[in-house]
Design an enzyme around this catalytic site. Structure first.
Site, short mmCIF file in Angstrom:
data_model
loop_
_atom_site.label_atom_id
_atom_site.label_comp_id
_atom_site.label_asym_id
_atom_site.label_seq_id
_atom_site.Cartn_x
_atom_site.Cartn_y
_atom_site.Cartn_z
N PHE B 242 0.83 -1.21 0.00
CA PHE B 242 0.00 0.00 0.00
C PHE B 242 0.86 1.25 0.00
O PHE B 242 0.44 2.30 0.48
CB PHE B 242 -0.97 -0.02 1.19
CG PHE B 242 -1.70 -1.33 1.33
CD1 PHE B 242 -2.60 -1.74 0.35
CD2 PHE B 242 -1.45 -2.17 2.39
CE1 PHE B 242 -3.26 -2.96 0.45
CE2 PHE B 242 -2.11 -3.40 2.49
CZ PHE B 242 -3.00 -3.78 1.53
N ARG B 631 -8.76 -0.68 -20.77
CA ARG B 631 -8.93 -2.09 -21.03
C ARG B 631 -8.68 -2.87 -19.74
O ARG B 631 -7.74 -2.58 -19.00
CB ARG B 631 -7.90 -2.48 -22.09
CG ARG B 631 -7.96 -3.87 -22.61
CD ARG B 631 -7.26 -3.82 -23.97
NE ARG B 631 -6.93 -5.12 -24.47
CZ ARG B 631 -5.67 -5.52 -24.70
NH1 ARG B 631 -4.65 -4.72 -24.45
NH2 ARG B 631 -5.45 -6.71 -25.21
N ILE B 632 -9.51 -3.87 -19.50
CA ILE B 632 -9.37 -4.67 -18.27
C ILE B 632 -8.74 -6.01 -18.65
O ILE B 632 -9.32 -6.81 -19.37
CB ILE B 632 -10.74 -4.87 -17.60
CG1 ILE B 632 -11.38 -3.52 -17.28
CG2 ILE B 632 -10.57 -5.72 -16.33
CD1 ILE B 632 -10.52 -2.59 -16.42
N PRO B 635 -10.60 -9.39 -15.43
CA PRO B 635 -11.73 -8.80 -14.71
C PRO B 635 -11.85 -9.27 -13.26
O PRO B 635 -12.25 -8.51 -12.39
CB PRO B 635 -12.96 -9.27 -15.50
CG PRO B 635 -12.46 -9.87 -16.74
CD PRO B 635 -10.99 -10.15 -16.61
N LYS B 704 -5.57 1.59 -17.73
CA LYS B 704 -5.34 2.53 -16.64
C LYS B 704 -5.15 1.69 -15.38
O LYS B 704 -5.56 0.54 -15.34
CB LYS B 704 -6.53 3.47 -16.47
CG LYS B 704 -6.78 4.39 -17.68
CD LYS B 704 -8.05 5.21 -17.49
CE LYS B 704 -8.25 6.17 -18.65
NZ LYS B 704 -9.53 6.93 -18.55
N VAL B 706 -5.78 0.21 -11.61
CA VAL B 706 -7.00 -0.04 -10.84
C VAL B 706 -6.74 -0.20 -9.34
O VAL B 706 -7.67 -0.40 -8.58
CB VAL B 706 -7.75 -1.28 -11.36
CG1 VAL B 706 -8.19 -1.06 -12.80
CG2 VAL B 706 -6.92 -2.55 -11.22
N GLY B 707 -5.49 -0.10 -8.92
CA GLY B 707 -5.17 -0.40 -7.52
C GLY B 707 -5.67 0.63 -6.53
O GLY B 707 -5.88 0.32 -5.36
N GLU B 708 -5.83 1.85 -6.97
CA GLU B 708 -6.14 2.91 -6.01
C GLU B 708 -7.51 3.54 -6.21
O GLU B 708 -8.03 4.22 -5.33
CB GLU B 708 -5.04 3.97 -6.07
CG GLU B 708 -3.75 3.41 -5.50
CD GLU B 708 -2.51 4.19 -5.88
OE1 GLU B 708 -1.99 4.91 -5.03
OE2 GLU B 708 -2.05 4.06 -7.03
#
Ligand SMILES: Cc1cc2nc3c(=O)[nH]c(=O)nc-3n(C[C@H](O)[C@H](O)[C@H](O)COP(=O)(O)OP(=O)(O)OC[C@H]3O[C@@H](n4cnc5c(N)ncnc54)[C@H](O)[C@@H]3O)c2cc1C
Ligand code: SF4
Lengths: 327, 742
Positions: B242, B631-632, B635, B704, B706-708
């Site tokens: 984190f 784009r994922i 998922p 892009k 997605v972690g935050e």
């Protein structure tokens, strides 16, 4: 943690003799003692593991229900007789710690767990309870979880046990055995107020072990509930809790009440005056609130825990109403 | 045939973690390894005036007690962050055990090395320390502590603006002027920090769960005056970071130093309490917000003045809270400022969504207040200020799905059934509140390299010096490599976490997928090209002489699209050339500074809270959130990141705070019993999803981070829901019961 010697006697007399030696500590489930040792709050020279002693099991007796001191919290919580006759106890257990901790922690150890006062648990700070005479930084520090009742200018640490709150409301007896023989004492008399010597927490003598608890049966015990309020939904000690048991008359009014609160007292905190004042009261928020109001008398809140007084009153009302719903 | 990208594959490392087979740094053991433990300062400010290690040193099994009086000096290491040429990862400029100064409570003052861990810990407690203290600076609001401008900046300045704020405020029909507080927090990853150092002559190998092995490599080299290639840093599993495991903190230097002095491998594992003392924190920020708007809800003015803190010895920005306030909404008159104070705490560091999580709590709470002041629906207010260009620099967004996220999530949430007035929705004894907030976050791609190797038995190895901090690197990069190369994903293994591997950036800022993924794709594509050339130039290949553009690669076999019976398996190509493997590296280049686009992800949060009318008990009822994130790739894992991020927002909103005793300069609730991260029972059903978003201008793989994004805006959505339920506006987190009762 400092080096120590270890024994696990099967004979109670040996255990008591070893435990009476200065520098010895008793280990049951170890869920609190191991933490205290790892963090350097306790540095015993000798550890007496009492898990080999015959203090485990639950039995319904003429007096009520008898629970051995080494009975695990999870065993007690699963006991059908206890759930039937003393639901507030089972609810207090279910609201305690986590399933993993409850599988290990014992009924006796729970009553003797040390406070969660943040300073007591931190080696780097002064604390009269941990280091007599060093001071009490909680008085004007981070005291959100400290007590508003029963404190002194030396210590305002709460007794953290949920179980003890439920038990003290129900006139539980503590059975002990020590070098001076066995005794029975009311749980209400087991813990001491901090006064000038907060490091002495109970009336137990060196080497004296808790062997069992006896909870009397009563109508109020059958119709009882435990309400626990905290900052997250589980796995936390109480900010405020209330154990309520009531017996109702035929008109649905309170005939007899048992009431104790947690998170607010330096020992499990019974409210005998409120119990008296509740007799004859109707089970409605409007009727209960003025009585709960009395519970605030004598409170000595500090900067970080003043909200507990109001929260406690609300908890009392909700716990009583909930007890009324027990069928 | 469907490719691996887009498949919801399960985590490649999942089984090893749940069975305990995965070995974290604290699980490692080497022949002759010995153990270190720290003796620490109980005071937060002052000097060490006496140290007596006689008793500790005499304990059987103690090898050495390191103190300022007997260790060599280490060279200083720069601590820049996000700046051009930032290649080191030191967490703070101050190194303990070099002199007598004490700057923070828990500061290491001695390090004991012993043959057993228990002995080291017991001996450390017996090192007698005499300190001379001065009252610490610990209260951000204390007016006696002077403010200063940030000393080290991020690539985007925190101070800035446009137009004329005073004019914009004067023009406004309605204004909001309020201060919001986001508090001191600690990362609290499950795995505590741990380091093992092994010297071999002048070469050293350090095992550490850092998320940036190469940053740590260069930092250790600098501290010890070694060439970079004398230092190797290795990590296979990171049990959560984190942000906090990004840097090389001083304990890494001390462990490495100890190993050198005792000439044995040394391991140090920090206790939970120590992770509150010396490995970073999210600093407290006081956000003063001013908003002005026309009667129909268009912003005329927006100001965000931030005040936060750093350690006594540094002044870098780790919580860039104001930048996105200049970008999120169309508004002609904007001003952001950023001021700091030195407090007696160890170095702060970035923590999940370090800027936007606190920053958007403030901005999105203020927007909610504005919506009530204007009597406009909070969603409508945000859409009224939507913008197709980044108002901070005038560039178009590469993509911006804010409005679509609001539409999609509002529908699933049932927002149109909301009664607008606070306190007007009820369910039995519970007051019900619905709140919303926008999400906006930078999407970055930074220079990265990867290598992909095809072996003659058909197996594929891809590697880059990145990490898997529980986010899925082991799983997703094989998906990208498999599709780019044309092999089944089961045949691809991803290796990471060794400073000797191709260059990778710090795994932070949600840029790992975009950066490492683009590099893996480049390497795999190049490898496929090389392999195809070998085939097409080979007289024995059935594809000899075919046009490259007519060849497909599927399941590790090249074939002619027009005549699929003409095929050449990869392994056959290598076999005919007697190659045991073929490899290629690929890079992703930096984005040019004269860039055409602004790249951000956007989203919308919706929270339902229930507040008990009598006891003030607060529960989350439901949670819905939508995100546009390009784009994922996987998922399942992306969804997990969203949920985890939202859970973080819930903790930030409702329970997490490191409670300082400002007299002692010490975090008092430094345990997982007292620092309250949410438990399962706090979490409602979370419906988090992505809206379709194709954005080829992001980077080669169109992703892009997605972690935050789950964390950003979620605390505001909850606070806004609390206001809607109760009419109480809580401007300082966390929203605990006492604040609701006040
Ligand atoms: C993570 C966590 C969360 C918790 N949450 C809660 C909670 O929500 N509510 C709550 O009430 N409790 C909670 N607890 C406390 C837990 O219930 C106690 O630690 C446990 O009940 C202690 O029992 P034990 O058998 O493990 O005691 P030990 O740790 O073995 O001993 C505790 C103390 O009692 C003494 N002792 C034990 N048995 C005897 C005996 N028979 N005679 C004399 N002395 C004895 C020991 O010497 C020691 O001083 C939590 C604990 C943990 C670790
Ligand atoms: S309240 Fe009691 S336990 Fe807490 S610091 Fe004061 S003396 Fe110690």
């Amino acid at each position: 943690m400092q080096p120590f010697s270890y024994s696990s006697p099967a004979d109670p007399r040996v255990a008591m003799a070893e435990a009476a030696v200065p520098g010895a500590e008793v280990l049951a489930g170890g869920t609190d003692m191991m933490q205290l040792m790892k963090e350097g709050q306790r540095s015993p020279r000798h550890v007496v593991d009492i898990n080999g002693l015959p203090y485990r099991g639950i039995a319904v007796t003429a007096e009520g229900i008898r629970i051995g001191a080494l009975t695990r919290l999870s065993e007690a919580a699963e006991d059908q007789a206890l759930r039937q006759g003393w639901p507030v106890v089972v609810e207090a257990l279910e609201a305690s710690a986590s399933p993993q901790v409850r599988n290990l922690a014992t009924m006796g150890g729970n009553l003797l767990q040390r406070t969660r006062c943040l300073y007591f648990r931190d080696w780097a700070t002064p604390c009269n309870k941990r280091q007599p005479g060093s001071g009490c930084p909680a008085l004007d520090g981070q005291n959100r979880n400290n007590a508003v009742f029963g404190g002194s200018d030396r210590c305002i640490a709460t007794h953290a046990s949920d179980l003890a709150v439920a038990l003290v409301a129900l006139d539980t007896l503590v059975l002990t055995e020590g070098p001076n023989g066995p005794r029975r004492l009311p749980l209400a008399d087991l813990h001491r107020l901090p006064g000038d010597s907060p490091q002495v927490e109970t009336v137990l003598q060196p080497g004296e072990l808790i062997t069992a608890l006896v909870i009397p049966a009563s109508a109020a015990a059958r119709r009882s509930r435990y309400l626990k309020l905290r900052d997250r939904a589980s796995f936390e000690w109480a900010l405020v809790s209330a154990a309520a048991g009531i017996d109702l008359d035929t008109g649905g009014n309170i005939r007899e009440a048992r009431l104790a609160v947690g998170g607010v007292g330096t020992k499990p905190w019974r409210l005998p005056r409120i119990e008296q004042a509740l007799i004859g009261a109707r089970l409605s928020p409007e009727a209960l609130r003025p009585v709960a109001e009395l519970a605030g008398e004598g409170a000595r809140p500090r900067n970080g825990n003043a909200f507990k007084v109001e929260l406690m009153k609300r908890a009392i009302v909700r716990a009583l109403l909930a007890a009324g719903e027990v069928t | 045939m469907a490719g691996a990208v887009g498949q919801p594959l399960e985590r490649a490392d999942g089984a090893s973690k749940v069975t305990g087979a995965a070995r974290y740094t604290a699980d490692l053991s080497f022949p002759g390894m010995v153990y270190a433990a720290l003796a620490q300062s109980p005071i937060a400010s002052g000097r060490l005036v006496g140290l007596d290690a006689t008793e500790a040193a005499a304990m059987p099994g103690v090898l050495q007690v390191l103190t300022k009086d007997n260790v060599p000096r280490l060279a200083p290491c720069p601590i820049l962050l996000g700046e051009e040429g930032h290649i080191h990862s030191a967490g703070q400029s101050f190194m303990p055990l070099q002199d007598d100064r004490i700057f923070y409570s828990g500061q290491p003052l001695a390090l004991v090395v012993a043959v057993r861990r228990e002995t080291a810990l017991a001996a450390a407690a017996r090192v007698r320390l005499t300190t001379e203290g001065a009252p610490p600076a610990a209260e951000l609001a204390d007016p006696r502590i002077p403010e200063f401008d940030p000393l080290d900046r991020w690539e985007d300045r925190q101070e800035g603006g446009r137009g004329d704020l005073a004019l914009g405020l004067a023009d406004a029909a309605v204004g909001i002027d309020a201060t919001y507080v986001t508090v001191l927090q600690h990362h609290n990853c499950m795995e505590p920090h741990a380091t093992v150092a092994l010297w071999d002559g002048d070469l050293v190998t350090v095992y550490d769960p850092t998320t940036w092995v190469q940053g740590m490599q260069r930092t250790i080299a600098t501290w010890f005056g070694l060439p970079d290639d004398h230092v190797r840093v290795v990590q296979h599993f990171v049990g959560g970071s984190f942000g906090g495991k990004g840097p090389a903190w001083p304990h890494v230097a001390l462990t490495t130093l100890a190993a050198r002095l005792v000439r044995r491998p040394v391991q140090l594992v920090l206790s939970r309490r120590q992770t509150f003392e010396m490995v970073g924190h999210r600093p407290r920020v006081e956000h003063h917000l001013q908003l002005g708007a026309t009667g129909d809800g268009r912003l005329t003015a927006l100001a965000h003045y931030a005040l936060t803190h750093s350690s006594p010895f540094d002044g870098r920005v780790v919580a860039p809270v104001t930048k996105t306030s200049r970008k999120l909404y169309a508004c002609p008159n904007v001003l952001t400022t950023y001021r700091m104070k030195h407090l007696n705490l160890a170095g702060p560091f970035t923590m999940r969504a370090p800027g936007e999580a606190p920053g958007l709590f403030a901005l999105e709470s203020a927007m909610d207040e504005l919506a009530y002041a204007l009597n406009i629906d909070p969603v409508a207010l945000r859409l009224a200020n939507d913008t197709t260009t980044d108002p901070d620099n005038g560039r178009p967004w590469s993509s911006r799905s804010l409005a679509r996220c609001f539409a999609a999530a509002a529908t699933r949430f049932g927002w149109d059934r909301r009664a607008p007035h606070p306190g007007s929705m009820r369910r039995g004894d519970w007051q019900v509140g619905w709140g919303t907030a926008s999400m906006a976050y930078d999407s970055r791609t930074v220079p990265t390299a990867a290598r992909v190797v095809l072996f003659n038995d058909g197996r594929v190895l891809a590697e880059s010096a990145t990490c898997d901090q529980g986010t899925g690197s082991y799983t997703v990069f094989p998906q990208i490599a498999a599709d780019a190369l044309g092999v089944p994903v089961e045949r691809v293994r991803f290796a990471l976490g060794d400073s000797a591997m191709p260059t990778a950036p710090i795994s932070a800022g949600s840029m790992t997928m975009s950066s490492v993924g683009s590099a893996v794709q480049a390497a795999a594509t190049r490898l496929r090209g090389q392999l195809l050339r070998l085939a097409l130039e080979d007289a024995d290949s059935p594809l000899k002489g075919a046009m490259p553009a007519t060849i497909d690669a599927v399941d590790g076999v090249f074939s002619r699209r027009d005549a699929p019976q003409w095929r050449d398996p990869f392994v056959a190509i290598l076999a005919r050339r007697s190659l045991d493997h073929l490899e290629a590296t690929g890079q992703v280049k930096p984005v040019p500074t004269e860039d055409k686009y602004s790249r951000y992800s956007f989203g919308a949060h919706f929270a339902e809270v229930l507040v008990h009318a009598e006891s003030g008990e607060l529960r989350l009822g439901r949670y819905v959130a939508a995100f546009g994130a390009g784009r994922i790739i996987n998922p399942r894992l992306a969804h997990s990141q969203l949920i985890g991020g939202i859970v973080w927002g819930i903790g930030m909103a409702l329970s997490e705070e490191s409670r300082l005793d400002t007299r002692l300069g010490r975090v008092m609730n430094a345990s997982l019993a007292d620092y309250l991260v949410p438990v399962q029972a706090d979490i409602p059903e979370i419906d988090a999803f992505f809206v379709d978003e194709a954005d080829p201008d992001l980077n080669p793989i169109g992703t892009k981070g997605v972690g935050e994004i789950g964390t950003i805006g979620s605390a505001a959505a909850i606070a806004n829901a609390v206001f809607h339920a109760t009419g109480k506006r809580i401007r300082d987190l966390p929203i605990t019961r006492d604040k609701l009762m006040a």
